[in-house]
Structure formats: structure tokens, C-alpha cells
Write a protein that holds these residues in place. Structure first.
Motif, PDB file in Angstrom:
ATOM      1  N   HIS A  39       1.040  -1.086  -0.038  1.00 57.99           N
ATOM      2  CA  HIS A  39       0.083  -0.006   0.055  1.00 57.99           C
ATOM      3  C   HIS A  39       0.922   1.131   0.012  1.00 57.99           C
ATOM      4  O   HIS A  39       0.614   2.220  -0.793  1.00 57.99           O
ATOM      5  N   GLN A  40       1.806   1.083   0.837  1.00 59.15           N
ATOM      6  CA  GLN A  40       2.792   2.358   0.963  1.00 59.15           C
ATOM      7  C   GLN A  40       3.454   2.845  -0.408  1.00 59.15           C
ATOM      8  O   GLN A  40       3.631   4.103  -0.960  1.00 59.15           O
ATOM      9  N   ARG A  41       4.007   1.696  -1.178  1.00 59.64           N
ATOM     10  CA  ARG A  41       4.511   1.813  -2.436  1.00 59.64           C
ATOM     11  C   ARG A  41       3.587   2.393  -3.378  1.00 59.64           C
ATOM     12  O   ARG A  41       4.073   3.052  -4.365  1.00 59.64           O
ATOM     13  N   SER A  42       2.454   2.048  -3.410  1.00 62.09           N
ATOM     14  CA  SER A  42       1.316   2.484  -4.479  1.00 62.09           C
ATOM     15  C   SER A  42       0.666   3.615  -3.843  1.00 62.09           C
ATOM     16  O   SER A  42      -0.208   4.008  -4.924  1.00 62.09           O
ATOM     17  N   ASP A  43       0.773   4.092  -2.781  1.00 60.24           N
ATOM     18  CA  ASP A  43      -0.052   5.182  -2.574  1.00 60.24           C
ATOM     19  C   ASP A  43       0.344   6.608  -3.023  1.00 60.24           C
ATOM     20  O   ASP A  43       1.509   7.294  -2.565  1.00 60.24           O
ATOM     21  N   GLU A  44      -0.026   7.031  -3.989  1.00 68.53           N
ATOM     22  CA  GLU A  44       0.262   8.239  -4.749  1.00 68.53           C
ATOM     23  C   GLU A  44       0.527   9.585  -4.048  1.00 68.53           C
ATOM     24  O   GLU A  44       1.367  10.250  -4.084  1.00 68.53           O
ATOM     25  N   ASP A  45      -0.688   9.821  -3.029  1.00 65.68           N
ATOM     26  CA  ASP A  45      -0.470  11.183  -2.458  1.00 65.68           C
ATOM     27  C   ASP A  45       0.580  10.749  -1.184  1.00 65.68           C
ATOM     28  O   ASP A  45       1.422  11.896  -1.032  1.00 65.68           O
ATOM     29  N   ASN A  47       3.401   9.402  -1.644  1.00 70.84           N
ATOM     30  CA  ASN A  47       4.869   9.318  -2.473  1.00 70.84           C
ATOM     31  C   ASN A  47       5.045  10.771  -2.965  1.00 70.84           C
ATOM     32  O   ASN A  47       6.043  11.221  -2.992  1.00 70.84           O
ATOM     33  N   LYS A  48       3.674  11.689  -3.211  1.00 68.78           N
ATOM     34  CA  LYS A  48       4.061  12.882  -3.742  1.00 68.78           C
ATOM     35  C   LYS A  48       4.460  13.717  -2.702  1.00 68.78           C
ATOM     36  O   LYS A  48       5.329  14.706  -2.727  1.00 68.78           O
ATOM     37  N   SER A  51       8.105  13.233  -1.769  1.00 68.03           N
ATOM     38  CA  SER A  51       8.969  13.933  -2.789  1.00 68.03           C
ATOM     39  C   SER A  51       8.797  15.396  -2.466  1.00 68.03           C
ATOM     40  O   SER A  51       9.914  15.694  -2.556  1.00 68.03           O
ATOM     41  N   LYS A  52       7.725  15.716  -2.029  1.00 68.13           N
ATOM     42  CA  LYS A  52       7.756  17.220  -1.731  1.00 68.13           C
ATOM     43  C   LYS A  52       8.548  17.613  -0.681  1.00 68.13           C
ATOM     44  O   LYS A  52       9.217  18.762  -0.707  1.00 68.13           O
TER      45      LYS A  52
END
Length: 167
Positions: A39-45, A47-48, A51-52
């Protein structure tokens, strides 16, 4: 004599039941930990947000206090920092309560957890001072310090560990 045999059989049955329950609990915890990692690897929010936060750290400087972004709590920066901190705290609480399998999660994310704590430690301390709450993100801090004190061992040097890939 018959009572003694029955007592032994009952005792063995109870032992087998306890063993099965413990094994099933450990297996269930491992599966849920793997689900969390997926789930963590596929959670776009998430991951964004990570990155921010990494971009903010690159702009401001490593180990800088980013709590000034909370002057506007609704800013993209503040929300990203909170998302990362809240997620790290959530995982740390799960590990500290033994709901998440620490060994699996540590092998997957030790370096990232340690990096995030080092980069956000001053931010957390600034938030604790500003909001007068010494307990903010305390499980994240405790986990990061514990992992820093007891890093992952080199699995190839450990005897008895089967190597999956040979180079």
C-alpha cells in the motif's frame, strides 16, 4: 493411570493449540505488514508528499527546521510534511505495539525511516516547542533512535541465512 494419560493428552493438546495460535498470529502480522508495504509503495498521495518534503529539504538544507511552513497549516508544504510525519508515526506506533512486524518493515524501510527522522527531527522539535506538546511524533523518534542504535546486520555474513540470489 488412565487419569494421568488423559492429563498428558490434555496438556499436549493445549500446548499444540497455544503453538498454533502464536504461529497464526505471527503469520497474520507478517501478511498485514506486507500489505502495508505494498500500500505504501502504491499510495500516490504519500509518495508525492515524500517527494515534496525531500524537495523542501534540498531547498532549505539538510536537517533544517521546516516548521515555519506551518504558519499556513493549509499550505501544500505543511500538508506534505504532516502527511509524511503522520505516516511515519502510524507505522512506528504499529511496530511499538507489535501490530506491525518490525523485522520485515525494518528490512524494507530502515534507511528511509532513519533519513526521514534525521531530516525532520528539527522540524518535530520546533513543532513541539510551538504547540507545547512534547509527545508529538514520539513513537517515530523512539523507533528511529532504536534502529540507529541497532542497524540491520549484513545478511550475507549471518550464518544460516539462505541467499536467494547468487552473484
Amino acid at each position: 493411570m488412565m487419569a494421568a494419560v488423559q492429563a498428558v493428552i490434555l496438556f499436549l493438546g493445549l500446548g499444540a493449540t497455544v503453538y498454533t495460535l502464536r504461529f497464526n498470529r505471527k503469520d497474520s502480522m507478517r501478511r498485514s505488514t506486507l500489505d502495508l508495504i505494498i500500500h505504501q509503495r502504491s499510495d500516490e498521495d504519500l509518495n508525492k508528499a515524500m517527494s515534496k518534503v525531500n524537495d523542501l529539504i534540498s531547498e532549505k538544507g539538510v536537517y533544517e527546521d521546516l516548521s515555519s511552513y506551518f504558519q499556513n497549516r493549509h499550505s501544500e508544504e505543511a500538508q506534505a510534511i504532516l502527511k509524511v510525519l503522520n505516516f511515519r508515526e502510524f507505522v512506528a506506533v504499529g511496530i511499538n505495539l507489535r501490530v506491525i512486524d518490525e523485522d520485515i518493515y525494518k528490512r524494507a524501510y530502515c534507511s528511509l525511516v532513519l533519513r526521514d527522522w534525521k531530516n525532520l527531527e528539527n522540524t518535530v522539535k520546533g513543532m513541539r516547542t510551538e504547540y507545547k506538546k512534547d509527545t508529538l511524533f514520539q513513537d517515530f523518534e523512539m523507533l528511529a533512535k532504536q534502529w540507529a542504535d541497532y542497524p540491520i546486520k549484513d545478511l550475507h555474513k549471518k550464518s544460516g541465512v539462505r541467499r536467494l540470489f547468487r552473484l
